[in-house]
Scaffold this motif. Sequence first.
Motif, short mmCIF file in Angstrom:
data_model
loop_
_atom_site.label_atom_id
_atom_site.label_comp_id
_atom_site.label_asym_id
_atom_site.label_seq_id
_atom_site.Cartn_x
_atom_site.Cartn_y
_atom_site.Cartn_z
N ARG A 515 14.15 33.02 0.79
CA ARG A 515 12.93 32.73 1.57
C ARG A 515 13.59 31.84 2.58
O ARG A 515 13.44 31.62 3.77
N GLY A 516 14.46 30.80 1.95
CA GLY A 516 15.16 29.69 2.64
C GLY A 516 16.10 30.28 3.64
O GLY A 516 16.24 29.98 4.87
N MET A 517 16.88 31.38 3.19
CA MET A 517 17.94 32.00 3.99
C MET A 517 17.23 32.92 5.31
O MET A 517 17.72 32.85 6.35
N LYS A 518 16.18 33.38 5.20
CA LYS A 518 15.31 34.04 6.05
C LYS A 518 15.05 33.23 7.26
O LYS A 518 15.02 33.34 8.14
N THR A 746 29.63 29.19 9.43
CA THR A 746 28.96 27.99 9.16
C THR A 746 28.01 28.51 8.19
O THR A 746 27.44 27.56 7.39
N MET A 747 27.38 29.81 8.12
CA MET A 747 26.38 30.15 7.22
C MET A 747 26.89 30.46 5.78
O MET A 747 26.10 30.88 4.85
N ILE A 748 28.40 30.34 5.67
CA ILE A 748 28.90 30.91 4.32
C ILE A 748 28.33 30.23 2.95
O ILE A 748 27.85 30.80 2.23
N PRO A 749 28.28 28.58 3.30
CA PRO A 749 27.79 27.87 1.93
C PRO A 749 26.25 28.65 1.60
O PRO A 749 25.87 28.74 0.45
N VAL A 750 25.35 28.80 2.60
CA VAL A 750 24.08 29.06 2.61
C VAL A 750 24.00 30.57 2.12
O VAL A 750 23.36 30.83 1.13
N ARG A 751 24.81 31.32 2.65
CA ARG A 751 24.88 32.59 2.14
C ARG A 751 25.40 32.82 0.54
O ARG A 751 24.77 33.52 -0.22
N ALA A 752 26.32 32.09 0.23
CA ALA A 752 26.96 32.06 -1.18
C ALA A 752 25.83 31.38 -2.15
O ALA A 752 25.82 32.06 -3.05
N ALA A 753 25.18 30.42 -1.86
CA ALA A 753 24.08 30.13 -2.48
C ALA A 753 23.16 31.25 -2.80
O ALA A 753 22.62 31.30 -3.74
N ALA A 835 17.67 25.33 1.96
CA ALA A 835 16.74 24.40 3.03
C ALA A 835 15.67 25.28 3.40
O ALA A 835 15.76 26.62 3.22
N TYR A 836 14.60 24.98 4.05
CA TYR A 836 13.57 25.48 4.41
C TYR A 836 12.44 26.26 3.47
O TYR A 836 11.78 27.08 3.94
#
Length: 878
Positions: A515-518, A746-753, A835-836
């Motif tokens: 959900r946060g990634m979307k 810059t989205m690599i940490p978010v995508r990795a998580a 996040a989000y």
Amino acid sequence: MNWFKQLFKRNRIYSDLSEEIEQHLAEKVDALMASGMSRQQAQQTALREFGNVTRVNEQGREIWMWTRIERVFADIGFAARKLRKSPGFTITAILTLALGIGANVVVFSVLNGLILRPLDVPQPENLFQVVHGKGKVEWTSQSYRDYLDYRDRDSSFSGLMAYQMQRVGLSVGKSSTRSWGYAATGNYFDVLGLQPVLGRFFHATDEHGPASAPFIVLSYDFWNRQFNASPDVLGQTIQLNQHPFTIIGVASESFHGTDDFYWPDYWFPVLNAAQVTGSDDLPYRDHYGFFVMGRLKPGVTPNQATDSLNALASQMAKEDRKDDGLSATVTQAGPAGKTDNPIKKPLLGIMLLALLVLLAACVNLASIFAARAADRSGELAIRMAIGSSRWHILRQLLTEAVLISIAGGIAGTFLARILLSGLSHWQFFGDFPTHFLISPDHRVYSLAIVLSIVCGLLFGLIPARQIWNTDVLQTIKTGTLQSETFRRFALRDILLVVQIAVCTLLVSSSLVAARGMKRSLQVPLAFQPHNVTLAQADLRMAGYTGEQSVPLLKRMIDAASSIPGVSAAAGADSVPFQGGGDWFVYRWGTTEFIPSHMSFGAYTYLLSPGYLQTAGTRLVAGRDFTWHDDKDSPGVAIINETFAHKLFGNQSAIGQRFMLWATAKYEVVGVVEDGKYGSLIEDPQPVMFFPVTQGPGGLLPTRAVVIVRSQLPQDQITAALRKAVTGIEPNIPYAIAPWDDIIDRTMIPVRAATVVLSIMGMLAAMLAVTGIFGMASYSVSKRLKEQGIRIALGAQHIQVMRSTLGRPALLLLIGSALGLVLGVFTSSLMSHLVAYATPREPLILAGVFITMLLLGVVATFIPARRTLAIDPAQLLRE
């Protein structure tokens, strides 16, 4: 040590012992026969007097304690044979543990490499970094002037050095590339206590003023990559931004600089930095960018050094108001010493979730082992009946569990090592030389061993209570453990509830991550990066100054605009998500430009006319820049809405003025919408834009980004844009990439998580299905005859199914409810990972409930069909 060596020679020692006993008995027989006894009488008398030969042999062996080792080997052999007879169970158990332990090894390796690992220098425990303390302005770096005062006027350190990162155009022969390195003070290598693998390092004695030490030291990797590790490299000349430097040495293979993940290609003296970069930061106390490290004197603690530096900083602030509010903190150098490391909390959170996956796997296996022990109850009871102790049987069951856990640990560590080897060589940020030392080391292998043994003991001890309370006679009669009952909660039920609760928490985490990634991908950026391509270049690499760069950039923009299929083109010194400058902002009328008078710091971008249209940024008020906004015109700026609100409140920003320093005064001519500039999850940031022809305070750019918008296929526009810019200036290496790709990095940490949490969620779902399926199948199989009788007496199939599967369904409901409650209470933990989105959202709660319900349906489908297919006549005949 002698005992250990003799362990492998014990068969010969056993043989010698037996021979000595036989020799003793033979001598005794001979003596008795000499006294007149017959051989038979002598042998009987000798044996009677000597005692039980076998027992004496065993007692003799026990003196060396080797029999205990042999019993362990015997238990291992027996356990291996039992597991080999159940290949399905063995393989399932090993794979389950391999996934759980492997996930923990991967996460801990990353945690170890990025946070716990010290710098690769001699005595890293005595290397400390000087950073700004907390205050209105907080920086990790220092100014060069402040560094000189710390070095020369403070007595806490035996040596203090400084360095800054540099990106230059490096030319070897006719080949030029963009390269990253350090500009370091002359005592850099001396403070670190390093020795070169070839040649020598530069020292403080080599420095005699600005541009006085044109020397360069190469990293081992760069030397090997560019010069094939040739020893003839010493004395050769390479060029940094068209300036010659003589190679004097090569660093050792194990030294990769003094930053966490950044591996420089070279080091050169900082006094030559202005010559290379074209700008001089050394004389200014408010030009930060130098990282300061040093070694404390014996007996000096970090707290004492901090107090000493802060006392000096107070004196420096009295001498120069530019240092107003200056403070310092001494921390351990390297990732281990960074208490505010932004990745520490997310990694610790993921490590906790990985441990929960392993816990779920262990609980799952514990339930399986308990059921397996119940199925083997007849065998175990017979073994106890013929003399085997309960402790011996428990020890053998523990041996089986530990064997499985060790095999799972080996398999998981092997899989983790394969994955980590790929991650350690992954270049996350384009040509920026990032390297992650996340390969397993002794800490990681120790963790794998500990986890394997603990897991084996954890799920192996579960059957202990069953074995200890077994009624041997009753079990032999019935073939099942007397303690089994379906009328009250058993240990297996509690284990299943724990497993489902943990799995629900992990499923909740995965849904939160998705959900946060979307939502992150839907965040307004204030520009439209799709179909935009960037050509980036550092014009200093071809010797251009700021004055010469602006006409060159204009020609590049014109060349890009003429490409067929290009709808818009513009230029800038940098763009959002690619970096940018930072300047302090002061209100109009400020006369003393010191930190305490500063309003805030703001991102800074230098733009050409047409940038807003090309980037797709909406102008809220005012006008765009024109080419007439040049150095001869009054200073103008465009700001974003956050900047306007912070500095001017609710007043209209158009026509308002602000300052950067005494000679850098600007009038606001435009306001643009807020957006994202460095991260998709950042809070609203103040941003100011200046004409590329003016720059902040007349500082014109030497970096250039040509921005084009086109519907052409990416390979075509990339080739056409490269041809256009190299046609203008062929001596500069260009980096051409879609803007979308730069944002994706810059989205690599978010995508990795998100990927990690999703994988953990899937593993948890698999474990939940197997756990519920195992309980339901076990319940059906153990009550099959009972339910057959009930059906024969008139019970409906649906009543029988409700009776049989009611308990697994109830356990699923209880475990899911506990997991949802845990998810709500872990919202603060999830906030560090995603996040989000939070687990408290109704949509997340509904999604978790539906997911667990579907998992329950899938897990009980086969046992339910088996219940519906009960034939009472056949069961009663059997």
